[in-house]
Scaffold this motif. Structure first.
Motif, PDB file in Angstrom:
ATOM      1  N   GLU A   1       6.115   4.410   4.752  1.00 54.82           N
ATOM      2  CA  GLU A   1       6.881   4.019   5.942  1.00 54.82           C
ATOM      3  C   GLU A   1       8.303   3.627   5.549  1.00 54.82           C
ATOM      4  OE1 GLU A   1       4.620   0.973   7.900  1.00 54.82           O
ATOM      5  OE2 GLU A   1       3.087   2.395   8.584  1.00 54.82           O
ATOM      6  N   ARG A   2       8.440   2.976   4.407  1.00 51.11           N
ATOM      7  CA  ARG A   2       9.771   2.612   3.915  1.00 51.11           C
ATOM      8  C   ARG A   2      10.540   3.842   3.435  1.00 51.11           C
ATOM      9  NH1 ARG A   2       8.596  -2.164  -0.168  1.00 51.11           N
ATOM     10  NH2 ARG A   2      10.773  -1.746  -0.661  1.00 51.11           N
ATOM     11  N   VAL A   3       9.818   4.822   2.845  1.00 50.84           N
ATOM     12  CA  VAL A   3      10.466   6.085   2.474  1.00 50.84           C
ATOM     13  C   VAL A   3      11.005   6.769   3.736  1.00 50.84           C
ATOM     14  CG1 VAL A   3      10.028   8.429   1.627  1.00 50.84           C
ATOM     15  CG2 VAL A   3       9.199   6.461   0.313  1.00 50.84           C
ATOM     16  N   ALA A   4      10.210   6.723   4.806  1.00 47.07           N
ATOM     17  CA  ALA A   4      10.643   7.319   6.075  1.00 47.07           C
ATOM     18  C   ALA A   4      11.902   6.641   6.613  1.00 47.07           C
ATOM     19  CB  ALA A   4       9.517   7.225   7.107  1.00 47.07           C
ATOM     20  N   GLN A   5      12.082   5.366   6.261  1.00 46.51           N
ATOM     21  CA  GLN A   5      13.289   4.637   6.663  1.00 46.51           C
ATOM     22  C   GLN A   5      14.405   4.802   5.631  1.00 46.51           C
ATOM     23  OE1 GLN A   5      11.913   0.607   7.317  1.00 46.51           O
ATOM     24  NE2 GLN A   5      10.407   1.290   8.821  1.00 46.51           N
ATOM     25  N   ARG A   6      14.155   5.726   4.658  1.00 48.51           N
ATOM     26  CA  ARG A   6      15.127   6.103   3.623  1.00 48.51           C
ATOM     27  C   ARG A   6      15.455   4.946   2.686  1.00 48.51           C
ATOM     28  NH1 ARG A   6      13.276  10.234   3.585  1.00 48.51           N
ATOM     29  NH2 ARG A   6      14.936  11.343   2.586  1.00 48.51           N
ATOM     30  N   GLU A   7      14.429   4.215   2.256  1.00 49.94           N
ATOM     31  CA  GLU A   7      14.599   3.144   1.278  1.00 49.94           C
ATOM     32  C   GLU A   7      14.278   3.687  -0.117  1.00 49.94           C
ATOM     33  OE1 GLU A   7      12.715  -0.621   1.968  1.00 49.94           O
ATOM     34  OE2 GLU A   7      12.881  -0.400   4.146  1.00 49.94           O
ATOM     35  N   PRO A   8      15.293   3.884  -0.960  1.00 50.31           N
ATOM     36  CA  PRO A   8      15.041   4.424  -2.305  1.00 50.31           C
ATOM     37  C   PRO A   8      14.121   3.534  -3.141  1.00 50.31           C
ATOM     38  CG  PRO A   8      17.400   4.423  -1.797  1.00 50.31           C
ATOM     39  CD  PRO A   8      16.711   3.683  -0.696  1.00 50.31           C
ATOM     40  N   GLU A   9      14.145   2.224  -2.900  1.00 52.21           N
ATOM     41  CA  GLU A   9      13.296   1.313  -3.670  1.00 52.21           C
ATOM     42  C   GLU A   9      11.815   1.632  -3.467  1.00 52.21           C
ATOM     43  OE1 GLU A   9      15.527   0.219  -1.359  1.00 52.21           O
ATOM     44  OE2 GLU A   9      17.175  -0.322  -2.704  1.00 52.21           O
ATOM     45  N   ALA A  10      11.459   2.067  -2.260  1.00 51.46           N
ATOM     46  CA  ALA A  10      10.067   2.415  -1.980  1.00 51.46           C
ATOM     47  C   ALA A  10       9.650   3.642  -2.787  1.00 51.46           C
ATOM     48  CB  ALA A  10       9.874   2.670  -0.482  1.00 51.46           C
ATOM     49  N   LEU A  11      10.531   4.632  -2.871  1.00 52.38           N
ATOM     50  CA  LEU A  11      10.242   5.821  -3.674  1.00 52.38           C
ATOM     51  C   LEU A  11      10.116   5.440  -5.144  1.00 52.38           C
ATOM     52  CD1 LEU A  11       9.872   8.923  -3.590  1.00 52.38           C
ATOM     53  CD2 LEU A  11      12.299   9.092  -4.166  1.00 52.38           C
TER      54      LEU A  11
ATOM     55  N   SER B   1       0.841  -1.201   0.000  1.00 59.64           N
ATOM     56  CA  SER B   1       0.000   0.000   0.000  1.00 59.64           C
ATOM     57  C   SER B   1       0.875   1.249   0.000  1.00 59.64           C
ATOM     58  CB  SER B   1      -0.900   0.010   1.236  1.00 59.64           C
ATOM     59  OG  SER B   1      -0.114   0.242   2.396  1.00 59.64           O
ATOM     60  N   ASP B   2       0.246   2.381  -0.311  1.00 56.23           N
ATOM     61  CA  ASP B   2       0.970   3.654  -0.252  1.00 56.23           C
ATOM     62  C   ASP B   2       1.515   3.901   1.147  1.00 56.23           C
ATOM     63  OD1 ASP B   2       0.313   4.033  -2.887  1.00 56.23           O
ATOM     64  OD2 ASP B   2      -1.163   5.614  -2.527  1.00 56.23           O
ATOM     65  N   VAL B   3       0.726   3.567   2.165  1.00 52.75           N
ATOM     66  CA  VAL B   3       1.158   3.791   3.543  1.00 52.75           C
ATOM     67  C   VAL B   3       2.397   2.951   3.850  1.00 52.75           C
ATOM     68  CG1 VAL B   3       0.500   3.554   5.975  1.00 52.75           C
ATOM     69  CG2 VAL B   3      -1.148   4.463   4.331  1.00 52.75           C
ATOM     70  N   ASP B   4       2.375   1.676   3.403  1.00 52.83           N
ATOM     71  CA  ASP B   4       3.545   0.807   3.615  1.00 52.83           C
ATOM     72  C   ASP B   4       4.783   1.394   2.933  1.00 52.83           C
ATOM     73  OD1 ASP B   4       1.997  -1.004   5.025  1.00 52.83           O
ATOM     74  OD2 ASP B   4       1.609  -2.268   3.264  1.00 52.83           O
ATOM     75  N   LEU B   5       4.599   1.856   1.695  1.00 52.38           N
ATOM     76  CA  LEU B   5       5.734   2.406   0.957  1.00 52.38           C
ATOM     77  C   LEU B   5       6.239   3.699   1.602  1.00 52.38           C
ATOM     78  CD1 LEU B   5       4.633   1.682  -2.713  1.00 52.38           C
ATOM     79  CD2 LEU B   5       6.452   0.559  -1.423  1.00 52.38           C
TER      80      LEU B   5
ATOM     81  N   LEU C   1       9.069   2.592  -6.349  1.00 50.37           N
ATOM     82  CA  LEU C   1       7.770   1.936  -6.546  1.00 50.37           C
ATOM     83  C   LEU C   1       6.640   2.965  -6.611  1.00 50.37           C
ATOM     84  CD1 LEU C   1       8.148  -1.158  -4.195  1.00 50.37           C
ATOM     85  CD2 LEU C   1       7.965  -1.185  -6.696  1.00 50.37           C
ATOM     86  N   LEU C   2       6.703   3.993  -5.775  1.00 47.90           N
ATOM     87  CA  LEU C   2       5.692   5.052  -5.834  1.00 47.90           C
ATOM     88  C   LEU C   2       5.792   5.832  -7.149  1.00 47.90           C
ATOM     89  CD1 LEU C   2       5.838   6.321  -2.147  1.00 47.90           C
ATOM     90  CD2 LEU C   2       3.910   5.174  -3.257  1.00 47.90           C
TER      91      LEU C   2
END
Length: 197
Positions: free
Chosen positions: A17-27, A11-15, A29-30
């Motif tokens: 949360e991963r952006v908040a943990q500085r995961e470029p892969e999550a960004l 979900s967007d919320v899950d992604l 995917l968005l």
């Protein structure tokens, strides 16, 4: 042959949360999920592909840097991204207008159709969003002309109520009423088409 498991899309919320943990892969995917829609909005405002690609990157950079500003309880991430992209595009447009105020500018692009521009960065057609695009166009087409023109000028040109009133030679109250009615009709039409944002 072994069966391949289908994993649900995060979900967007899950992604976020991963952006908040500085995961470029999550960004990333968005970006893949929403870049075509965001790009379509920006190109509609600017009609300048290189500038639109730059604003698209700036929009997702803003998400990376300002993710705490997004509150999922107040609306969808896509709506937040649209707002950021629109504001950046209008700022760019205003700055460009000021820079070119003293320079002759060929305005051929102003009469070109939008269709050639509505392609994702990199040249991929925006086919995955064709239902949404069609629903928006149909919703705009159903508006009475006076409401449609106010919605277009307010949203894509960034004109204030008083600027719209001057441009349309009418009162601010009339502008506000037309804008409110037009947006309400579009929301209803998009909800009914199941393509709402």
């Amino acid at each position: 042959m072994s069966a391949q498991k289908d994993y649900p899309e995060p979900s967007d919320v899950d992604l976020l949360e991963r952006v908040a943990q500085r995961e470029p892969e999550a960004l990333l995917l968005l970006y893949r999920r929403y870049s075509v829609r965001i790009f379509s909005l920006i190109i509609r405002i600017l009609r300048d592909r290189p500038a639109a690609e730059e604003i698209l990157q700036d929009t997702f950079q803003r998400l990376w840097e300002s993710y705490p500003l997004y509150d999922h309880s107040r609306g969808a991430l896509l709506s937040w991204l649209f707002t950021v992209a629109r504001n950046l595009a209008l700022d760019y447009k205003r700055k460009s207008a000021r820079r070119s105020a003293y320079v002759y500018q060929d305005d051929r692009n102003a009469t070109e159709p939008i269709e050639p521009y509505v392609r994702a960065p990199g040249g991929n057609a925006a086919s995955s969003d064709s239902d949404l695009a069609l629903a928006v166009v149909q919703a705009m087409d159903r508006l009475p002309p006076e409401q449609r023109s106010v919605v277009e000028m307010a949203y894509f040109e960034g004109l204030s109520h008083s600027e719209l009133a001057r441009k349309l030679d009418t009162s601010v109250g009339t502008v506000k009423s037309r804008l409110r009615l037009g947006l309400a009709k579009m929301r209803t039409a998009l909800r009914n088409s199941r393509c709402g944002l």
